[in-house]
Design an enzyme around this catalytic site. Structure first.
Site, PDB file in Angstrom:
ATOM      1  N   ARG A 102     -28.585-122.432   2.730  1.00 29.45           N
ATOM      2  CA  ARG A 102     -29.893-122.804   3.246  1.00 29.45           C
ATOM      3  C   ARG A 102     -30.333-121.943   4.428  1.00 29.45           C
ATOM      4  O   ARG A 102     -31.505-121.597   4.554  1.00 29.45           O
ATOM      5  CB  ARG A 102     -29.883-124.272   3.674  1.00 29.45           C
ATOM      6  N   CYS A 126     -26.935-126.841  -0.526  1.00 33.97           N
ATOM      7  CA  CYS A 126     -26.433-127.943   0.275  1.00 33.97           C
ATOM      8  C   CYS A 126     -26.524-129.234  -0.508  1.00 33.97           C
ATOM      9  O   CYS A 126     -27.503-129.476  -1.199  1.00 33.97           O
ATOM     10  CB  CYS A 126     -27.215-128.069   1.581  1.00 33.97           C
ATOM     11  N   ARG A 131     -33.468-131.952   3.058  1.00 37.12           N
ATOM     12  CA  ARG A 131     -33.717-131.022   4.146  1.00 37.12           C
ATOM     13  C   ARG A 131     -34.929-130.137   3.849  1.00 37.12           C
ATOM     14  O   ARG A 131     -34.814-128.913   3.719  1.00 37.12           O
ATOM     15  CB  ARG A 131     -32.481-130.153   4.407  1.00 37.12           C
ATOM     16  N   PRO A 132     -36.134-130.689   3.729  1.00 35.94           N
ATOM     17  CA  PRO A 132     -37.298-129.893   3.357  1.00 35.94           C
ATOM     18  C   PRO A 132     -37.632-128.843   4.402  1.00 35.94           C
ATOM     19  O   PRO A 132     -37.296-128.972   5.580  1.00 35.94           O
ATOM     20  CB  PRO A 132     -38.412-130.946   3.258  1.00 35.94           C
ATOM     21  N   VAL A 133     -38.326-127.784   3.932  1.00 39.53           N
ATOM     22  CA  VAL A 133     -38.696-126.694   4.834  1.00 39.53           C
ATOM     23  C   VAL A 133     -40.115-126.869   5.363  1.00 39.53           C
ATOM     24  O   VAL A 133     -40.651-125.951   5.985  1.00 39.53           O
ATOM     25  CB  VAL A 133     -38.558-125.329   4.119  1.00 39.53           C
ATOM     26  N   ASP A 134     -40.708-128.023   5.158  1.00 45.64           N
ATOM     27  CA  ASP A 134     -42.097-128.244   5.572  1.00 45.64           C
ATOM     28  C   ASP A 134     -42.311-127.928   7.053  1.00 45.64           C
ATOM     29  O   ASP A 134     -43.321-127.309   7.434  1.00 45.64           O
ATOM     30  CB  ASP A 134     -42.513-129.695   5.311  1.00 45.64           C
ATOM     31  N   LEU A 135     -41.388-128.366   7.911  1.00 48.71           N
ATOM     32  CA  LEU A 135     -41.575-128.165   9.347  1.00 48.71           C
ATOM     33  C   LEU A 135     -41.451-126.695   9.723  1.00 48.71           C
ATOM     34  O   LEU A 135     -42.132-126.224  10.645  1.00 48.71           O
ATOM     35  CB  LEU A 135     -40.574-129.012  10.137  1.00 48.71           C
ATOM     36  N   ASP A 316     -22.489-133.359  12.326  1.00 47.72           N
ATOM     37  CA  ASP A 316     -21.454-132.523  11.730  1.00 47.72           C
ATOM     38  C   ASP A 316     -20.037-132.981  12.075  1.00 47.72           C
ATOM     39  O   ASP A 316     -19.065-132.384  11.600  1.00 47.72           O
ATOM     40  CB  ASP A 316     -21.637-131.066  12.153  1.00 47.72           C
ATOM     41  N   ILE A 338     -29.340-138.549  10.729  1.00 45.60           N
ATOM     42  CA  ILE A 338     -29.862-137.187  10.589  1.00 45.60           C
ATOM     43  C   ILE A 338     -30.098-136.823   9.137  1.00 45.60           C
ATOM     44  O   ILE A 338     -31.178-136.376   8.755  1.00 45.60           O
ATOM     45  CB  ILE A 338     -28.910-136.165  11.250  1.00 45.60           C
TER      46      ILE A 338
END
Length: 430
Positions: A102, A126, A131-135, A316, A338
């Site tokens: 990612r 992953c 875990r979108p990439v929008d932000l 993590d 998270i």
């Protein structure tokens, strides 16, 4: 596929050197594309993800040299990588590479900032949530980038360059902060990132960018200010020590008992986890060399945690802490805020005899007197090392399958543990 076999029951005694942080090294390697000069990164861990990212950068035309192991060095001595992005030939990152990791999606930031365009495949690689990439894309759009989607690729264009802007993230995002920070260094004018991630890896990236001529202030706080510059130059930077590796080995010592110096471990990167481990019954003392972790034969105490962005308890380390709590006296509640789907290790820990109940975003762990070794299968990077921790304390033999997950994030794990008395070996695929 390789497997790892562990015979549990031995306390850990000795010294474990802490490697450079993977989560710092990857964005630093990508940031090298912001300049045509050479960037030298020291203390880079020898990991599968680092090798894959070198392939991805090479696909763009980035040249690299890696300093080999010298006399007196061990397998976990950090390597030095020199990156030269003076002749980038391709601003496209294909699916077959990006889909495997990612973090490689972040190349979109230096490509569009320096060259005015990028075509990057939507990320994959992953198993712990969407875990979108929008932000990340929102941050680039604020900086004047036009974003389009075509055939699973993100097309980013800014032919007239980037413009400084106000970027407010609706939730804390390390990926978004990395991308916004890298792109804004070459934007015209001032950029302000509000609700920025405060992780030490963000600070490490900002420190390196400033050495390259960027003007970044506020890293490590929730408000980062970047004054854009027209170009960046090369530099030499040493990757910070890995706080997740530090916390992982601290929990391994807590699990088995013993006395280990985590050489190079930095307490300020890990204070929330240190506080929790002390509540559990572990002695942790900062020294000039790192962190000394000790536990005698006393039973572990159950402690509740909730994962949060830094400086909270790291997501993590959640799987590792769950493994530790399987042997604690009482019941602990572990809440994951998270990532969704980050309890996949529960079923594998149950194979050791762990008693764990899931309730939405929380896991209730009833401590047991003893774990028994079992064949188990890793599901992701952090889950895989939680199985190692369980196996170190379990009676009998444990065999862990799919250990390629471990190779993505833990350098020379078997060597480090075996030198401290663990019975652990890698069984190579025929």
């Amino acid at each position: 596929m390789d497997r790892i076999r562990i015979t549990g029951g031995a306390p850990l005694q000795g010294t474990i050197p802490i490697s450079g942080a993977k989560n710092a090294a990857l964005p630093l390697m990508i940031a090298a594309m912001l300049t045509g000069d050479t960037v030298e990164l020291r203390n880079v861990p020898r990991l599968a993800d680092v090798g894959l990212l070198l392939r991805i950068l090479g696909n763009h035309g980035v040249d690299h040299t890696v300093t080999g192991k010298r006399p007196g060095q061990t397998a976990e001595t950090g390597q030095t990588i020199r990156l030269d992005a003076s002749s980038v030939i391709d601003t496209c990152a294909p699916y077959e590479l990006v889909s495997r990791m990612r973090a490689s999606f972040w190349v979109i930031a230096p490509l569009v900032a320096r060259f005015g365009e990028a075509c990057v495949s939507m990320p994959g690689g992953c198993a712990i949530g969407t875990r979108p990439v929008d932000l990340l894309l929102m941050a680039l759009e604020r900086l004047g980038v036009t974003i389009g989607i075509d055939g699973g690729n993100v097309l980013a264009k800014a032919p007239k360059g980037l413009r400084g802007a106000e970027i407010t993230f609706p939730k804390v995002t390390v990926s978004g902060t990395h991308v916004a920070l890298m792109a804004a260094t070459l934007a015209e004018g001032q950029t302000v990132i509000d609700n920025a991630a405060r992780e030490p890896e963000v600070v490490d990236l900002a420190d390196c960018l400033n050495k390259m001529g960027a003007r970044v202030t506020g890293a490590g706080t929730s408000r980062i200010v970047i004054e854009g510059v027209s170009r960046l130059h090369g530099t030499t930077h040493t990757v910070m020590p890995d706080r997740i590796e530090t916390g992982t080995y601290a929990m391994a010592v807590a699990m088995t008992g013993g006395d280990v110096l985590l050489e190079g471990g930095r307490p300020e990167y890990l204070q929330s986890a240190i506080d929790v481990l002390r509540q559990v019954g572990v002695e942790i003392d900062p020294t000039n060399e790192g962190l000394r972790v000790r536990r005698d034969g006393a039973r572990l105490r159950a402690v509740d945690i909730t994962t949060d962005p830094f400086p909270g308890f790291p997501t993590d380390l959640q799987a590792q802490f769950m493994a530790l709590m399987t042997r604690a006296q009482g019941t602990s509640r572990i809440r994951e805020t998270i990532f969704e789907n980050r309890f996949m290790h529960v079923q594998e820990l149950a194979r050791f005899g762990a008693q764990i109940r899931l309730d939405g975003d929380a896991a209730m762990v009833d401590g047991v007197e003893m774990l028994k070794g079992a064949p188990v299968m890793a599901t992701d990077l952090r889950a895989s090392v939680s199985l190692v921790i369980a196996g170190l304390a379990a009676t009998g033999d444990t065999e862990i399958h799919r250990v390629y997950h471990l190779d993505r994030g833990f350098e020379a794990l078997e060597a480090k543990l075996s030198r401290c008395g663990a019975s652990i070996e890698r069984l190579r695929a025929a």
